[in-house]
Design a protein around this motif. Structure first.
Motif, mmCIF file in Angstrom:
data_model
loop_
_atom_site.group_PDB
_atom_site.id
_atom_site.type_symbol
_atom_site.label_atom_id
_atom_site.label_comp_id
_atom_site.label_asym_id
_atom_site.label_seq_id
_atom_site.Cartn_x
_atom_site.Cartn_y
_atom_site.Cartn_z
ATOM 1 N N PRO A 260 0.822 -1.203 0.000
ATOM 2 C CA PRO A 260 0.000 0.000 0.000
ATOM 3 C C PRO A 260 0.866 1.268 0.000
ATOM 4 C CG PRO A 260 -0.031 -1.011 2.171
ATOM 5 C CD PRO A 260 0.683 -1.969 1.260
ATOM 6 N N MET A 261 2.104 1.152 0.461
ATOM 7 C CA MET A 261 3.014 2.302 0.441
ATOM 8 C C MET A 261 3.562 2.507 -0.968
ATOM 9 S SD MET A 261 3.305 0.173 3.181
ATOM 10 C CE MET A 261 4.903 -0.600 3.189
ATOM 11 N N SER A 262 3.927 3.704 -1.276
ATOM 12 C CA SER A 262 4.418 4.021 -2.621
ATOM 13 C C SER A 262 5.883 3.657 -2.764
ATOM 14 C CB SER A 262 4.230 5.506 -2.914
ATOM 15 O OG SER A 262 5.074 6.289 -2.078
ATOM 16 N N GLU A 263 6.263 3.408 -3.991
ATOM 17 C CA GLU A 263 7.652 3.183 -4.359
ATOM 18 C C GLU A 263 7.958 4.163 -5.488
ATOM 19 O OE1 GLU A 263 11.416 1.032 -4.738
ATOM 20 O OE2 GLU A 263 9.880 1.021 -3.193
ATOM 21 N N LYS A 264 8.969 4.983 -5.310
ATOM 22 C CA LYS A 264 9.354 5.986 -6.313
ATOM 23 C C LYS A 264 8.212 6.949 -6.641
ATOM 24 C CE LYS A 264 12.709 2.858 -8.421
ATOM 25 N NZ LYS A 264 13.168 2.185 -9.666
ATOM 26 N N GLY A 265 7.282 7.093 -5.702
ATOM 27 C CA GLY A 265 6.225 8.075 -5.849
ATOM 28 C C GLY A 265 5.023 7.638 -6.660
ATOM 29 N N SER A 266 5.191 6.669 -7.578
ATOM 30 C CA SER A 266 4.073 6.293 -8.443
ATOM 31 C C SER A 266 3.903 4.784 -8.601
ATOM 32 C CB SER A 266 4.277 6.897 -9.846
ATOM 33 O OG SER A 266 5.494 6.425 -10.418
ATOM 34 N N GLY A 267 4.674 4.020 -7.840
ATOM 35 C CA GLY A 267 4.589 2.566 -7.936
ATOM 36 C C GLY A 267 4.410 1.918 -6.578
ATOM 37 N N ARG A 268 4.407 0.615 -6.577
ATOM 38 C CA ARG A 268 4.264 -0.152 -5.332
ATOM 39 C C ARG A 268 5.374 -1.195 -5.261
ATOM 40 N NH1 ARG A 268 -0.686 1.257 -3.315
ATOM 41 N NH2 ARG A 268 -2.373 1.718 -4.783
ATOM 42 N N ASP A 269 5.826 -1.494 -4.048
ATOM 43 C CA ASP A 269 6.904 -2.453 -3.829
ATOM 44 C C ASP A 269 6.349 -3.872 -3.704
ATOM 45 O OD1 ASP A 269 9.439 -3.432 -3.417
ATOM 46 O OD2 ASP A 269 9.914 -2.112 -1.729
ATOM 47 N N HIS A 270 7.236 -4.839 -3.551
ATOM 48 C CA HIS A 270 6.835 -6.238 -3.391
ATOM 49 C C HIS A 270 6.124 -6.442 -2.053
ATOM 50 C CE1 HIS A 270 10.830 -7.174 -5.734
ATOM 51 N NE2 HIS A 270 9.972 -6.452 -6.441
ATOM 52 N N ASN A 271 5.112 -7.277 -2.051
ATOM 53 C CA ASN A 271 4.393 -7.574 -0.816
ATOM 54 C C ASN A 271 4.021 -9.060 -0.747
ATOM 55 O OD1 ASN A 271 2.928 -7.617 1.524
ATOM 56 N ND2 ASN A 271 1.137 -6.571 0.690
ATOM 57 N N PRO A 272 4.854 -9.869 -0.072
ATOM 58 C CA PRO A 272 4.536 -11.291 0.084
ATOM 59 C C PRO A 272 3.688 -11.600 1.315
ATOM 60 C CG PRO A 272 6.731 -10.879 0.927
ATOM 61 C CD PRO A 272 6.208 -9.546 0.428
ATOM 62 N N SER A 273 3.382 -10.590 2.133
ATOM 63 C CA SER A 273 2.710 -10.848 3.405
ATOM 64 C C SER A 273 1.184 -10.826 3.309
ATOM 65 C CB SER A 273 3.176 -9.837 4.464
ATOM 66 O OG SER A 273 2.873 -8.508 4.069
ATOM 67 N N GLY A 274 0.659 -10.463 2.148
ATOM 68 C CA GLY A 274 -0.785 -10.486 1.953
ATOM 69 C C GLY A 274 -1.110 -10.111 0.518
ATOM 70 N N PHE A 275 -1.608 -11.078 -0.271
ATOM 71 C CA PHE A 275 -1.913 -10.789 -1.674
ATOM 72 C C PHE A 275 -3.015 -11.724 -2.156
ATOM 73 C CE2 PHE A 275 1.552 -13.822 -1.509
ATOM 74 C CZ PHE A 275 1.317 -14.736 -2.530
ATOM 75 N N THR A 276 -3.432 -11.560 -3.406
ATOM 76 C CA THR A 276 -4.600 -12.261 -3.928
ATOM 77 C C THR A 276 -4.241 -13.220 -5.051
ATOM 78 O OG1 THR A 276 -6.126 -10.463 -3.360
ATOM 79 C CG2 THR A 276 -6.811 -11.960 -5.120
ATOM 80 N N MET A 277 -4.882 -14.383 -5.028
ATOM 81 C CA MET A 277 -4.892 -15.309 -6.152
ATOM 82 C C MET A 277 -6.335 -15.779 -6.310
ATOM 83 S SD MET A 277 -1.387 -17.523 -5.582
ATOM 84 C CE MET A 277 -1.450 -18.239 -7.240
ATOM 85 N N TRP A 278 -6.657 -16.366 -7.441
ATOM 86 C CA TRP A 278 -7.990 -16.952 -7.558
ATOM 87 C C TRP A 278 -7.927 -18.297 -8.260
ATOM 88 C CZ3 TRP A 278 -9.236 -17.880 -12.572
ATOM 89 C CH2 TRP A 278 -8.968 -16.941 -13.567
ATOM 90 N N MET A 279 -8.934 -19.106 -7.992
ATOM 91 C CA MET A 279 -9.088 -20.399 -8.638
ATOM 92 C C MET A 279 -10.491 -20.496 -9.215
ATOM 93 S SD MET A 279 -7.204 -23.066 -6.021
ATOM 94 C CE MET A 279 -5.623 -22.672 -5.253
ATOM 95 N N ALA A 280 -10.620 -21.245 -10.287
ATOM 96 C CA ALA A 280 -11.920 -21.450 -10.924
ATOM 97 C C ALA A 280 -11.971 -22.844 -11.509
ATOM 98 C CB ALA A 280 -12.153 -20.404 -12.016
ATOM 99 N N GLY A 281 -13.170 -23.430 -11.551
ATOM 100 C CA GLY A 281 -13.339 -24.746 -12.142
ATOM 101 C C GLY A 281 -12.781 -25.852 -11.276
ATOM 102 N N GLY A 282 -12.763 -27.067 -11.819
ATOM 103 C CA GLY A 282 -12.150 -28.189 -11.110
ATOM 104 C C GLY A 282 -12.770 -28.492 -9.770
ATOM 105 N N GLY A 283 -14.073 -28.231 -9.610
ATOM 106 C CA GLY A 283 -14.740 -28.495 -8.338
ATOM 107 C C GLY A 283 -14.770 -27.314 -7.394
#
Length: 481
Positions: A391-414
């Motif tokens: 959520p913090m900025s990197e170089k004023g207009s970007g975002r840094d790496h965040n392995p401590s909380g992020f999103t993935m999704w799954m679909a199909g296959g039950g």
């Protein structure tokens, strides 16, 4: 030294790849597959004649195959699937003291919070929040199980990509696709069981190690197909080369390889190379048709965005992925942004805007196409990268790496769609509810395929090795809702 050269194609196949070729030839002649064994019955010390022969799962699966859509570089969950109103309210301020001392992966402290410029809407009967960067994916909302509480250990791309592929931040372990191939084998002897494709010719972080068999025999590693309109170079016999001449070359090459392999049986790479030659020979009958898109309708090509320059690259990969899936390729991995293109330390607006346009329509097209063909029921589609963004900025207009909380999704296959699993804190920095570590994600993928992560064992140097390194829990909510 006397080298006995096989006198016939039958003898060539019988003597190659520990007899793998003979098994394939017998199957082609009889039209019958070898009787499968259970995944847990495979033994590193006594491998089956055909290392990728079909095997029975540990329990009843809901998925037969996986298509993993890998956004390399780390897509921003905060701008795609996990809206945080507080982030915009506190924009430009330092992160509250209640979060403790926060140091980004690039070593920055006290960076101001960067607001999200996205417009958000709820979609589908489940009311999933999806940003305006993914309008086509939003149309498939009721098929998606969005996991907002993913957690990884790698803070840089090398460690993160390695872990998302192998469950470890250290190289040397088999990839998830290799474990699946080892555990279930292949149901198509004329195509690779594990295929990797990428949307450009840049080097993926860690390269082939991401689809390596690690300490397992090389027969289980992935096969990378090339980008562009010719995914399999040199597939057809060169003009002017007769069948007899080609077989003569293969016979001689095999005699050299087999002689060396007999002296060095510990080098599984050579056995895999011999088997790959046999597979390449068999692929000449099926692969050209599998990768030929000329029989697809104009409507299907439009569905995947193949006629649009922005979407044609990943659209072609997704359509090839569907064609390989319907031909029983077990594990298909499609990289977007090869070369860490999703990495957005600056100008996340420009970076993500272009990348989302490139993948949104193709991914939605894949989901819709699988569904209308009845294939989504037993094809598990996984989306995500190696980590998210801060959520913090990197170089004023970007975002840094965040392995401590992020999103993935799954679909199909039950998987039950239209639901959200887990959550992050009010700024999207840390997963706080139902945390899903990479080991849990892999466990869930394996479980849906009918494989128990603790029963799937390979003996390496006298030690039982397992795909999730003796950790990981199946997320039951994926199937129960």
């Amino acid at each position: 030294m006397h080298i006995k050269i096989p006198q016939s194609r039958r003898e060539f196949l019988a003597r190659s790849g520990a007899g793998f070729g003979a098994v394939a030839l017998a199957g082609l002649m009889s039209g019958a597959n070898a009787e499968p064994v259970r995944a847990s019955e495979s033994d590193a010390k006594a491998p089956p004649i055909n290392p990728v022969a079909p095997k029975l799962p540990h329990h009843k699966p809901t998925a037969k195959r996986v298509i993993f859509l890998f956004m390399e570089g780390g897509p921003s969950h905060l701008d795609l699937f996990d809206p945080k109103p507080l982030l915009n309210e506190l924009a430009g301020q330092r992160i509250p003291d209640s979060f403790g001392e926060v140091i980004t992966a690039m070593g920055e402290m006290k960076s101001p919070l960067l607001p999200s410029k996205r417009k958000w809407k709820q979609h589908g009967e489940g009311g999933l929040w999806i940003s305006d960067w993914l309008p086509h994916t939003a149309e498939c909302a009721d098929d998606l199980a969005v996991i907002r509480s993913c957690v990884a250990d790698g803070i840089n791309h090398s460690a993160g990509v390695c872990q998302m592929n192998t469950c470890s931040i250290l190289s040397g372990r088999p990839s998830l696709g290799s474990w699946v191939t080892y555990g279930l084998g292949s149901e198509n002897e004329n195509l690779p069981a594990f295929v990797v494709m990428q949307d450009n010719n840049s080097q993926i972080v860690n390269g082939p190690r991401n689809w390596s068999g690690g300490f397992m025999p090389a027969a289980y590693q992935g096969t990378r197909l090339s980008e562009g309109t010719q995914p399999i170079p040199y597939l057809n016999t060169p003009e002017g080369i007769t069948h007899t001449r080609q077989m003569s070359k293969l016979d001689f090459l095999n005699s050299l390889n087999r002689n060396y392999a007999d002296v060095h049986p510990e080098q599984s790479e050579l056995e895999a190379r011999i088997a790959s030659y046999e597979l390449a020979f068999r692929m000449q009958s099926e692969a050209p048709e599998a990768i030929d898109l000329s029989d697809e309708t104009a409507e299907t090509l439009e569905l995947y965005g193949i006629n649009d320059k922005e979407t044609s690259g990943y659209g072609r990969l997704c359509l090839l992925g569907r064609r390989l899936a319907e031909r029983d390729v077990r594990f298909i991995q499609l990289y977007s942004g090869a070369g860490s293109k999703w990495d957005s330390h600056s100008d996340i607006e420009g970076n993500h805007s272009a990348l989302c346009r490139g993948v949104d329509k193709p991914i939605a097209g894949l989901l819709k196409d699988l569904k209308r063909r009845g294939m989504l029921d037993d094809t598990l589609v996984v989306w995500g990268g190696e980590f998210g963004r801060t959520p913090m900025s990197e170089k004023g207009s970007g975002r840094d790496h965040n392995p401590s909380g992020f999103t993935m999704w799954m679909a199909g296959g039950g998987v039950k769609g239209g639901q959200v699993i887990g959550q992050t804190d009010d700024l999207g920095l840390h997963a706080t509810v139902d945390r899903q570590h990479v080991q849990d994600l892999h466990t869930s993928i394996l479980h849906l395929l009918g494989l128990d992560n603790m029963e799937l064992t390979y003996i390496h140097k006298g030690r039982p090795e397992r795909p999730t390194i003796n950790e990981g829990t199946f997320c039951k909510q994926l199937v129960t809702g």
